[in-house]
Enzyme design. Structure first.
Site, PDB file in Angstrom:
ATOM      1  N   THR A 365      -4.950  50.311 -88.895  1.00  0.00           N
ATOM      2  CA  THR A 365      -4.626  51.107 -90.084  1.00  0.00           C
ATOM      3  C   THR A 365      -5.369  52.445 -90.082  1.00  0.00           C
ATOM      4  O   THR A 365      -6.498  52.542 -89.606  1.00  0.00           O
ATOM      5  CB  THR A 365      -4.961  50.314 -91.385  1.00  0.00           C
ATOM      6  OG1 THR A 365      -4.363  49.033 -91.311  1.00  0.00           O
ATOM      7  CG2 THR A 365      -4.470  51.016 -92.626  1.00  0.00           C
ATOM      8  N   ASN A 385      -0.513  47.042 -88.790  1.00  0.00           N
ATOM      9  CA  ASN A 385      -1.316  45.887 -89.210  1.00  0.00           C
ATOM     10  C   ASN A 385      -2.562  45.807 -88.330  1.00  0.00           C
ATOM     11  O   ASN A 385      -3.366  46.713 -88.367  1.00  0.00           O
ATOM     12  CB  ASN A 385      -0.528  44.582 -89.222  1.00  0.00           C
ATOM     13  CG  ASN A 385      -1.330  43.482 -89.920  1.00  0.00           C
ATOM     14  OD1 ASN A 385      -2.229  43.792 -90.709  1.00  0.00           O
ATOM     15  ND2 ASN A 385      -1.065  42.235 -89.636  1.00  0.00           N
ATOM     16  N   ASP A 407       0.918  39.671 -92.759  1.00  0.00           N
ATOM     17  CA  ASP A 407       0.434  40.011 -94.108  1.00  0.00           C
ATOM     18  C   ASP A 407       1.129  39.180 -95.183  1.00  0.00           C
ATOM     19  O   ASP A 407       0.745  39.209 -96.353  1.00  0.00           O
ATOM     20  CB  ASP A 407       0.626  41.507 -94.397  1.00  0.00           C
ATOM     21  CG  ASP A 407      -0.623  42.309 -94.036  1.00  0.00           C
ATOM     22  OD1 ASP A 407      -1.676  41.702 -93.765  1.00  0.00           O
ATOM     23  OD2 ASP A 407      -0.549  43.550 -94.012  1.00  0.00           O
ATOM     24  N   SER A 437      -2.915  45.807 -98.590  1.00  0.00           N
ATOM     25  CA  SER A 437      -4.126  46.278 -99.281  1.00  0.00           C
ATOM     26  C   SER A 437      -4.256  47.792 -99.197  1.00  0.00           C
ATOM     27  O   SER A 437      -5.211  48.361 -99.723  1.00  0.00           O
ATOM     28  CB  SER A 437      -5.370  45.654 -98.645  1.00  0.00           C
ATOM     29  OG  SER A 437      -5.316  44.257 -98.722  1.00  0.00           O
ATOM     30  N   GLY A 458      -7.949  46.625 -93.532  1.00  0.00           N
ATOM     31  CA  GLY A 458      -7.341  45.375 -94.013  1.00  0.00           C
ATOM     32  C   GLY A 458      -7.784  45.088 -95.440  1.00  0.00           C
ATOM     33  O   GLY A 458      -7.748  45.966 -96.306  1.00  0.00           O
TER      34      GLY A 458
HETATM   35  N1  GLY Z   1      -1.813  45.492 -92.743  1.00  0.00           N
HETATM   36  C1  GLY Z   1      -2.870  45.748 -93.618  1.00  0.00           C
HETATM   37  C2  GLY Z   1      -2.413  46.009 -94.993  1.00  0.00           C
HETATM   38  O1  GLY Z   1      -1.289  46.437 -95.182  1.00  0.00           O
HETATM   39  O2  GLY Z   1      -3.140  45.744 -95.906  1.00  0.00           O
END
Ligand code: GLY
Length: 551
Positions: A365, A385, A407, A437, A458
């Protein structure tokens, strides 16, 4: 006489134009110096914040492939200064039409290890390309050719790997050994490790970017690129079909906004859990006078831990894609509910917590922030992700595909890669978005942006953003100072307080009530108004980031 007045007027006009003082300075801050250079150049050439952001998003897909992407998705918050209005664009991945809640379970209902992370089943339908074209169509001013060309060049001519990046490719070598095109891209042909200074080129990605630049987003969702993705996925047991790509949509949504003291905090609505959780936590904190707490003192950390535990417990229970589940969001962000929780915290009441798994991913991310000379703002977080997503490059495209299906709550009560537990609200359903998140956030004081922030990390994203907000708004820290402060993270399950560094005495005191685990937490790329000037700050926790402040 009349003529001389005219001449005087023209003189006034010319002199006022040539001395025009822009109301704002502009700032770009991203995770990678080359992407920052691309975004800043667009602003220097008269582009606006949206132009700059679109160019950055494509550039990061080339120079920061662990998280920058074409094969993933994300959230973009855009503040239009003229309208004094904030837009929230959801270009998150959606589950394929053939996905269902049992797809990662064996016949006995047990989770099949790694299927939701490192397989052709792990990818949701990617949204980044459509997201960038959609925001550009409405608010961009430069041509897509101008905005994508720098990325085509970076991919075709290559760029020099930093020490961090070379080591990162080597670290994830095993992940790339998956039979897909990633083997020939992310593993050296002579089987040697990558080294700092190596020129890294991506021929297929350059061609995909060229196609997108010349033919538009349709080529990704209905044209040559779509065909390559679908063919590779159907050859390897994946679910993504032509219809999935053709049907993919992005959505403008009302941002989640709330007042915190004299500030108006706007963040991403569902399917991000970030906006709701951040507003909820700030509402709770408003019931405590932070003047009585010194930064990262025992009392402050204990207070934050409790506040975080309530928000993350609610996240697990109530949050999911609201097109599929009735989320009590008004209650969760209400001042009344926050006051009830504050009362519980003050009375010493705790919610029950149980141990869960630790989590380790740290290169996933990425967030970037932009403000242009007219005060327009983009706060964008996007992702594959986990680092490099599924590690699978769709054959012939150079495009890394996400593993966003993880997720979802792949089995209620079973933790995902970030140790997060979900419920019915976040179960897998066709075309649904997995809960996220990611929390791109903009904070206003008297309608003026004063903090633009977001993070990677994350489940740690939400708490990282919360602490950046509190550092700046409550502890009056400049971004450079805020960035040096150690962060903590607590997410209810697992019952572990993650911390970066704290003094020994504090650690001993915290250990009386909590299990502790040391690790890096988050990576912000923020902009703040400091003494009437916008300043950027790339997080020192990772190298290669860069800010450019333009005047
Ligand atoms: N893949 C991490 C998030 O979207 O929180």
């Amino acid at each position: 006489m009349q003529l001389s007045w005219k001449v005087f007027f023209v003189f006034l006009l010319v002199s006022s134009c040539s001395n025009e003082v822009k109301p704002y300075n502009a700032v770009v801050v991203t995770r990678h110096h080359l992407a920052t250079d691309v975004g800043a150049k667009i602003l220097e050439n008269g582009g606006n914040a949206v132009d700059s952001a679109v160019a950055i998003a494509f550039a990061l897909a080339v120079v920061n492939p662990s998280a920058g992407n074409l094969g993933g998705g994300g959230f973009l918050l855009y503040y239009n200064a003229d309208e004094n209005k904030t837009y929230a664009l959801d270009y998150r991945e959606r589950a394929p039409i053939d996905a269902d809640e049992n797809m990662f379970l064996d016949a006995d209902g047990n989770v099949i290890k790694n299927l939701s992370l490192n397989s052709y089943l792990a990818a949701g339908i990617p949204g980044t390309v459509k997201g960038m074209f959609t925001i550009h169509e409405l608010f961009g001013s430069k041509s897509m050719d101008d905005l994508i060309s720098p990325s085509v060049k970076l991919a075709s001519e290559g760029f020099r790997l930093s020490d961090f990046q070379a080591n990162n490719f080597n670290k994830y070598r095993k992940k790339f050994l998956n039979g897909s095109d990633s083997e020939s891209i992310f593993i050296n042909s002579d089987d040697k490790d990558f080294s700092a200074g190596d020129v890294f080129t991506q021929t297929d990605l350059a061609e995909s970017l060229r196609l997108i630049k010349d033919k538009g987003q349709k080529v990704f969702y209905e044209g040559e690129i779509a065909e390559k993705i679908v063919s590779d996925f159907s050859d390897n047991g994946g679910l993504i079909t032509s219809q999935d790509l053709r049907d993919y949509e992005v959505y403008f949504k009302e941002p989640i906004c709330g007042d915190y003291k004299q500030y108006n905090v706007c963040s991403m609505p569902l399917p991000s859990s970030g906006g709701i959780a951040i507003i909820q936590m700030l509402n709770i904190i408003e019931n405590f006078d932070l003047k009585n707490y010194s930064h990262n003192s025992l009392d402050y950390i204990k207070l934050l831990t409790k506040v975080m535990s309530f928000a993350y417990a609610d996240r697990s229970e109530y949050l999911g894609d609201e097109d599929f589940f009735d989320v009590p969001k008004e209650k969760l962000i209400s001042k009344k509910y926050a006051a009830e929780i504050s009362k519980k915290i003050k009375s010493g009441e705790k919610i029950t917590v149980e141990p869960g798994i630790y989590f380790y991913e740290g290169d996933q991310t990425t967030h970037f922030s932009v403000i242009d000379f007219d005060g327009n703002v983009v706060s964008n977080t996007y992702t594959l992700n986990t680092a490099y997503g599924s590690g699978i490059v769709a054959k012939g495209t150079g495009i890394l595909m996400n593993n966003e299906m993880d997720d979802f709550s792949i089995k209620p009560g079973t933790p995902n890669a970030y140790g997060l537990i979900g419920s019915e609200a976040n179960k897998i359903e066709a075309k649904k978005s997995p809960l996220s998140s990611m929390s791109p956030t903009i904070i206003f004081e008297n309608s003026k942006p004063v903090l633009i922030t977001g993070s990677q990390g994350g489940s740690m994203i939400i708490n990282t953003v919360l602490q950046e907000i509190l550092n700046v708004l409550e502890f009056d820290l400049k971004l450079s100072e805020s960035n040096k402060k150690n962060r903590i993270h607590y997410q209810w399950k697992p019952d572990v307080l993650f911390y970066e560094d704290l003094d020994e005495k504090l650690i001993e005191a915290l250990k009386k009530d909590l299990r502790l685990y040391q690790r890096n937490i988050g990576e912000t790329q923020s902009i703040a108004l400091e003494n009437d000037e916008y300043k950027g700050w790339p997080d020192h926790r990772r190298p290669d980031g860069k800010k450019i402040e333009l005047h």
